[in-house]
Design an enzyme around this catalytic site. Structure first.
Site, PDB file in Angstrom:
ATOM      1  N   ASP A 101      -4.914  26.570  88.812  1.00  0.00           N
ATOM      2  CA  ASP A 101      -6.113  25.937  89.533  1.00  0.00           C
ATOM      3  C   ASP A 101      -6.593  24.848  89.053  1.00  0.00           C
ATOM      4  OD1 ASP A 101      -6.400  26.149  92.409  1.00  0.00           O
ATOM      5  OD2 ASP A 101      -8.581  27.006  92.197  1.00  0.00           O
ATOM      6  N   ASP A 118     -12.095  39.804  96.729  1.00  0.00           N
ATOM      7  CA  ASP A 118     -11.161  41.024  96.672  1.00  0.00           C
ATOM      8  C   ASP A 118     -11.654  41.966  97.358  1.00  0.00           C
ATOM      9  OD1 ASP A 118     -13.337  41.250  94.968  1.00  0.00           O
ATOM     10  OD2 ASP A 118     -11.930  41.798  93.176  1.00  0.00           O
TER      11      ASP A 118
END
Length: 824
Positions: free
Chosen positions: A100, A524
């Site tokens: 990223d 998550d």
């Protein structure tokens, strides 16, 4: 009365919190798998499959990294190597690295890993090496020749170790290599520009503007982030990049030969899984949604390039410790009723933690008690890494058999009410119209890529259990997945580039109901909650040999900031529509309680802070939370204490954790609850009330090596943080209160030692919980930083002055006579 009131309010909250924590533990489950049955079912030669090609579904493995300075490339490379050497059909595995940060360092480190894998993977297969992370394997203590049957093992190991040492040197030298290469090529560009300036007759003294680019090894500009960031080449502004480092493997094994210079690989399959580097496009003005956005980009890319029915996601510092871990997960996914399982979560295990586990880094109570208990309800939570997903569940579909006549991909069809053997024409027309509307809504949900949309029913079919199970209503035919995978072409890669563009998610449901969910620093937990809320269930897989291992921050400040990030995410969940109170009816009651506890636990810090000061206030004021320590109160207190101890022993017994692990968890619960959790509550309230956004930095991953002098050097490093102020205040207040109470008792005319001991006991109990925190402030060999003494002294002076002002002695006019001290 005021002490009693404060304690009662705190006790009521603690009782409520305790009930929320205990209810989901009513039905704990332990599971085991039989890998031989899996192999017999899916890899047995048959008349239709004489070569015994595997019928297991495809597996796409996602590894995420963002900053090569905080996440060392060597750590990431070792994780990649452990994936490439996994014991799963080679042609069914595809590994994707999400960078990223768009760093050339990560790109070239991955290329080096792909090159070294041609040596490492055959070596692992030939000698059945465990673990298949080379750094961990070569650092492991013990006899490496144990259980090795081949006579050439020692020679092969020595050669591979030499190659790995050279590999590490190349990886560690990449930053300097890239810098030198870029400086040399930039100098050449400046010379060319200078010559062009002279040829045009321009002023030779004029300042030249030549971009300080970062150059690839082939002499071209790196399309990602440059060392000297410029427009179109910075961390938040660069093009999308996809590079296939290793192509898809063939369906049939490719065996080596004895003529190889390094290893004799005759009879050893030398194929390697597909390996792809991915860096999604980033542009100013777009919200890229951090890790969740990167994961969703990988979901779309992998759907076009490999479309594995299952997805394993790992952090860059979590490697595969058990090469059979993927098969363990398939035992659940391919079992009868496995099509309703959205993911298989493995426990997180950590290396590099100090032997005493000072700050409860292993989290054994959570992973071995709470998660196993949830497995008996609707399944464990998703914890961000070490999880095998069903791809179709990530796409936001309902599980099969949720409603009557569920179609492919969980699409709800309208019920047709008619007699058996007869069809209502109006209902059939209405059903066709509904399906047409749903087909029109698919681009709005998944985006404009027709290739991506076409891959969805394929992934759903391949992820089903076999239809030959008794009672299976949603199975696939045997032998469906034994055919060869289609090779990659330029058009496929171009389409994969298209779906990682920064605009692709505009006006779609990515991040809201599809893929990883946006809007929380703990994406998550939210992602797992959404799946459970749709009716899916999950499974907790605890293997005899740890499936995955990673690293954890052993420094006190890093650990507190990690806990702060988790707690802040929980507060965000509580104040969002992901609060379990708003869940659907498909969320089981005890699972709802567990998710509700996730959002509520940081608020316990408010009451915990008060409760830690109560013993000190009791000692200073010479009062207690009850008027007198009567027999009834003592019996009640003893009964509650014994019950809690027995319950703790019961949890320790069935979970298999040690008393030391449980006590360390209790200690750090108090440390985190009086520091990080309190700040998380305030940050969450600021975000909800004032809209103040919360940003967190990456937790640095430590890269250990054989040359490291002290493996636990970070444990003793003291880095001051404002999070340390509340626990430090509690420690100093209780110590001062003990001193005040002791002095009052000594100089009183009738010393009441029993009352003193009763009050001191509770203060000492608080201090015992904060002992690891105090030890962390001492650093190495009790070298306490000056800042700690400054804060301690300041707090002690303030608290002493407050006590003097509150309980100031009467003046002499009211009868007080000050007598000079005389020696006897």
């Amino acid at each position: 009365m005021w002490l009693w009131g404060m304690s009662i309010v705190c006790e009521i909250w603690f009782a409520f919190s305790w009930v929320l924590d205990q209810l989901p533990k009513l039905a704990p489950v332990n599971r085991t798998t039989d890998l031989s049955v899996l192999a017999e079912k899916f890899e047995r030669p048959t008349a239709s499959n004489p070569k015994g090609r595997s019928d297991l579904p495809g597996m796409d493995v996602f590894v995420s990294t963002a900053d090569p300075e905080k996440e060392p490339p060597l750590v990431t490379a070792n994780t990649i190597l452990s994936i490439l050497a996994v014991q799963y059909p080679v042609e069914k595995v595809a590994c994707y690295l999400s960078d990223d940060g768009g760093a050339l360092l990560s790109f070239e480190a991955l290329a080096e890993a792909a090159s070294f894998a041609r040596i490492w993977v055959p070596f692992c297969r030939k000698h059945n090496i465990e673990p298949r992370n080379p750094e961990s394997y070569f650092q492991a203590k013990g006899d490496p020749t144990k259980n090795k049957v081949r006579t050439d093992f020692v020679r092969d190991r020595r050669r591979v170790k030499r190659e790995y040492d050279e590999f590490k040197i190349r990886i560690n030298g990449l930053p300097e290599s890239i810098r030198r290469r870029s400086d040399a090529l930039n100098a050449q560009e400046e010379i060319k520009a200078k010559r062009a300036q002279l040829e045009l007759g321009s002023d030779p003294t004029a300042q030249l503007k030549v971009e300080r680019a970062t150059w690839m090894a082939d002499g071209t500009h790196w399309p990602g982030t440059w060392s000297a960031p410029t427009k179109d080449h910075s961390r938040g502004d660069h093009a999308g990049i996809i590079q296939v480092m290793l192509g898809p493997a063939t369906s049939d094994p490719v065996y080596g030969n004895a003529e190889d210079l390094l290893l004799d690989t005759s009879g050893i399959d030398v194929r390697l899984p597909m390996l792809v580097y991915v860096s999604r496009e980033k542009r100013p003005g777009y919200d890229h949604n951090k890790k969740a956005g990167a994961m969703n980009a990988l979901v779309r890319t992998s759907a076009i390039m490999s479309n594995g029915a299952f997805i394993l996601n790992l952090d860059c510092d979590h490697y595969i410790y058990n090469s059979l871990a993927l098969r363990e997960a398939m035992c659940f996914m391919m079992d009868r009723g496995g099509d309703r399982i959205c993911y298989v979560q493995f426990p997180q295990r950590f290396e590099g933690v100090d032997p005493n586990d000072r700050y409860a880094n292993h989290n054994t109570v959570f992973f071995d008690v709470n998660m196993r208990a949830l497995d008996g309800v609707q399944g464990p939570m998703y914890v961000g890494t070490g999880c095998v997903f069903r791809r179709i569940a990530l796409y936001g579909f309902d599980p099969p058999r949720t409603t009557e006549n569920s179609g492919c991909c969980g699409r709800r069809k309208m019920k047709v009410k008619c007699k058996r053997g007869m069809l209502n024409k109006n209902a059939a027309v209405e059903e066709d119209e509904t399906e047409d509307i749903e087909a029109q809504l698919i681009p709005r949900k998944f985006g404009s890529s027709t290739t991506l949309v076409a891959s969805i029913p394929v992934a759903e079919l391949e992820g089903r259990p076999l239809s030959d199970y008794a009672g299976t209503t949603n199975g696939r035919p045997s032998g469906l997945l034994t055919s060869a995978r289609e090779p990659l072409d330029a058009a496929t890669v171009a389409e994969a580039i298209n779906v990682i563009s920064c605009w692709y998610e505009d006006k779609t449901e990515w991040g809201s109901s599809v893929g990883w969910i946006y809007g929380s620093v703990t994406e998550d937990v939210v992602t797992g909650y959404r799946m459970h809320d749709r009716g899916w269930r999950s499974v907790y897989c605890v293997t005899k040999r740890d499936a995955f291992r990673g690293t954890a921050p052993i420094n006190l400040t890093d650990r507190l900031h990690q806990v702060l990030r988790w707690a802040t995410g929980s507060v965000e969940i509580f104040f969002s529509r992901n609060n379990a109170l708003f869940g659907s009816r498909r969320l089981k009651p005890l699972q709802r309680v567990a998710y509700l506890n996730v959002g509520l636990y940081p608020f316990t810090s408010v009451f915990l802070i008060v409760y830690c000061f109560l013993p000190a206030l009791s000692l200073v004021s010479n009062q207690f939370i009850v008027q007198s320590l009567g027999l009834t109160f003592l019996i009640f207190l003893l009964s509650i204490t014994i019950s809690m101890c027995l319950l703790a022993l019961l949890e320790i017994k069935w979970s298999g954790i040690t008393l030391h692990d449980w006590w360390r968890n209790e200690q750090f619960w108090l440390t985190g609850g009086t520091s990080a959790h309190l700040v998380a509550v305030m940050q969450g309230l600021l975000k909800v009330i004032a809209g103040v956004d919360i940003n967190f930095t990456l937790t640095a991953k430590a890269a250990t090596s054989e040359d490291t002098v002290d493996e636990f050097a970070e444990l003793y490093e003291v880095r001051w943080s404002a999070l340390m102020i509340p626990p430090l205040t509690i420690i100093m207040t209780n110590i001062i209160a003990i001193a005040i109470a002791f002095g009052r008792t000594v100089y009183s005319r009738v010393p009441d030692w029993s009352k003193l001991l009763g009050g001191v006991f509770f203060s000492v109990w608080v201090l015992a919980h904060l002992y690891p925190f105090s030890k962390g402030l001492m650093g190495r060999r009790r070298r306490t930083p000056t800042i700690v003494f400054v804060w301690s002294g300041l707090l002690a002076i303030i608290i002493s002055l407050m006590w003097v002002s509150i309980s100031s002695p009467p003046n002499t006019a009211s009868g007080l006579q000050i007598q000079p001290f005389q020696f006897p």
